[in-house]
Motif scaffolding. Sequence first.
Motif, PDB file in Angstrom:
ATOM      1  N   HIS A 158     -13.085   6.150   2.740  1.00  0.00           N
ATOM      2  CA  HIS A 158     -12.564   7.421   3.247  1.00  0.00           C
ATOM      3  C   HIS A 158     -13.676   8.378   3.639  1.00  0.00           C
ATOM      4  O   HIS A 158     -13.433   9.345   4.359  1.00  0.00           O
ATOM      5  CB  HIS A 158     -11.664   8.081   2.188  1.00  0.00           C
ATOM      6  N   HIS A 185      -4.764   6.495  -5.311  1.00  0.00           N
ATOM      7  CA  HIS A 185      -6.177   6.713  -4.975  1.00  0.00           C
ATOM      8  C   HIS A 185      -7.049   6.815  -6.224  1.00  0.00           C
ATOM      9  O   HIS A 185      -6.750   7.603  -7.139  1.00  0.00           O
ATOM     10  CB  HIS A 185      -6.333   8.044  -4.240  1.00  0.00           C
ATOM     11  N   HIS A 218      -6.976  -0.283   6.064  1.00  0.00           N
ATOM     12  CA  HIS A 218      -7.103   0.528   7.292  1.00  0.00           C
ATOM     13  C   HIS A 218      -8.502   0.510   7.915  1.00  0.00           C
ATOM     14  O   HIS A 218      -9.221   1.494   7.900  1.00  0.00           O
ATOM     15  CB  HIS A 218      -6.607   1.954   7.058  1.00  0.00           C
ATOM     16  N   HIS A 276       0.869  -1.191   0.000  1.00  0.00           N
ATOM     17  CA  HIS A 276       0.000   0.000   0.000  1.00  0.00           C
ATOM     18  C   HIS A 276       0.903   1.237   0.000  1.00  0.00           C
ATOM     19  O   HIS A 276       1.385   1.671   1.044  1.00  0.00           O
ATOM     20  CB  HIS A 276      -0.908  -0.032   1.245  1.00  0.00           C
ATOM     21  N   SER A 326     -11.031   0.676   0.292  1.00  0.00           N
ATOM     22  CA  SER A 326     -11.013   1.631   1.401  1.00  0.00           C
ATOM     23  C   SER A 326     -12.332   2.382   1.487  1.00  0.00           C
ATOM     24  O   SER A 326     -13.030   2.538   0.489  1.00  0.00           O
ATOM     25  CB  SER A 326      -9.910   2.679   1.199  1.00  0.00           C
ATOM     26  N   GLU A 374      -5.853   1.780  -4.925  1.00  0.00           N
ATOM     27  CA  GLU A 374      -6.639   1.960  -3.706  1.00  0.00           C
ATOM     28  C   GLU A 374      -8.002   2.472  -4.143  1.00  0.00           C
ATOM     29  O   GLU A 374      -8.162   3.653  -4.479  1.00  0.00           O
ATOM     30  CB  GLU A 374      -5.992   2.926  -2.711  1.00  0.00           C
ATOM     31  N   ASP A 421       1.234   2.710   3.599  1.00  0.00           N
ATOM     32  CA  ASP A 421       0.394   3.836   3.151  1.00  0.00           C
ATOM     33  C   ASP A 421       1.264   5.092   2.957  1.00  0.00           C
ATOM     34  O   ASP A 421       0.851   6.211   3.261  1.00  0.00           O
ATOM     35  CB  ASP A 421      -0.710   4.112   4.169  1.00  0.00           C
TER      36      ASP A 421
HETATM   37 ZN   LIG Z   1      -6.737   5.128   2.361  1.00  0.00          ZN
END
Ligand SMILES: [Zn+2]
Length: 288
Positions: A126, A58, A172, A25, A124, A98, A248
């Motif tokens: 967010h 992302h 996460h 990541h 993920s 991601e 990350d």
């Molecule tokens: Zn993230």
Amino acid sequence: MGVCFRFFCHSISNRDKACFMIDLHTHTDFSFDGHATGEEMLTKAAELGLEAIAFTDHVEMDCYTGPPYYSDAAAAGSFTLYERLKERAPVRLLAGIEAGQPHYAPEVTAFVLSAYTYDEVVGSIHNLRGMQDFSFMAYEDASDETIAGWLRDYFEEERLLAESGLADILAHLTYPLRYIVGDFGRQVDLAAYAGQIDAVLKAVIRNGMALEINTSGLRQNLGVTLPDEHFLRRYRQLGGERITFGSDAHYTKHLGLGLDRGIAMAKQIGFEKQCLYIRRTCTEVPLG
Ligand SMILES: [Zn+2]
Ligand SMILES: [Zn+2]
């Protein structure tokens, strides 16, 4: 060779100290918040003796074309970067993404995932639906009840993400705590969400996903991995076996940071292997 798996070891010294340090990541400057080029990340990975890294830039699926994410350019740019660098990379380079909120926009997600040949999809959350990223929110004026409601909604969305089949790795798990607890100092007792978190972990296991041990919290105010040791133990108790590690990193200085502590914790809990994803299939390799 001992516990080392020859294919992934690049040098004698790596075998001795850093086998199987795999960072699945990481971000390049194709992420809206990335601060390093792909070349810089790879150079740093080689310096650190990492065995492999994945670029996981992302792509926020629920706001695919809009600012601040500009996800369409990120998806194309990041994958093109991977293709350009993969053959001459000094460490093994994997094609990742991601995917933010993939189950909010399953058609967009399916389109992106079919457009590129990814090795791994990191899933993920967010932001809650119609809300901004937890990292952009201010918590000083929010009541405890309001924060509790956001967290209940968040863990329900984590469960839906794990059930969706759209991602390989659940990233996460305790992401909002990075900001709510770490940056704003609000107290959160995750025991209140234990039932919801169990449901997430069971969904991860049932759907053959891996749970990410995200080490970013170790270098941030939160001070623990995401999730922390307690919930990793719970995952193991429930039968969870598949784990990955991710720093990350958005800067070269954060690449690989905390992987050693994360691996040590995982070993203590009883995990013996970690997943390396190739073409969206988990290949189990030793922890080290
Ligand atoms: Zn993230
Ligand atoms: Zn990330």
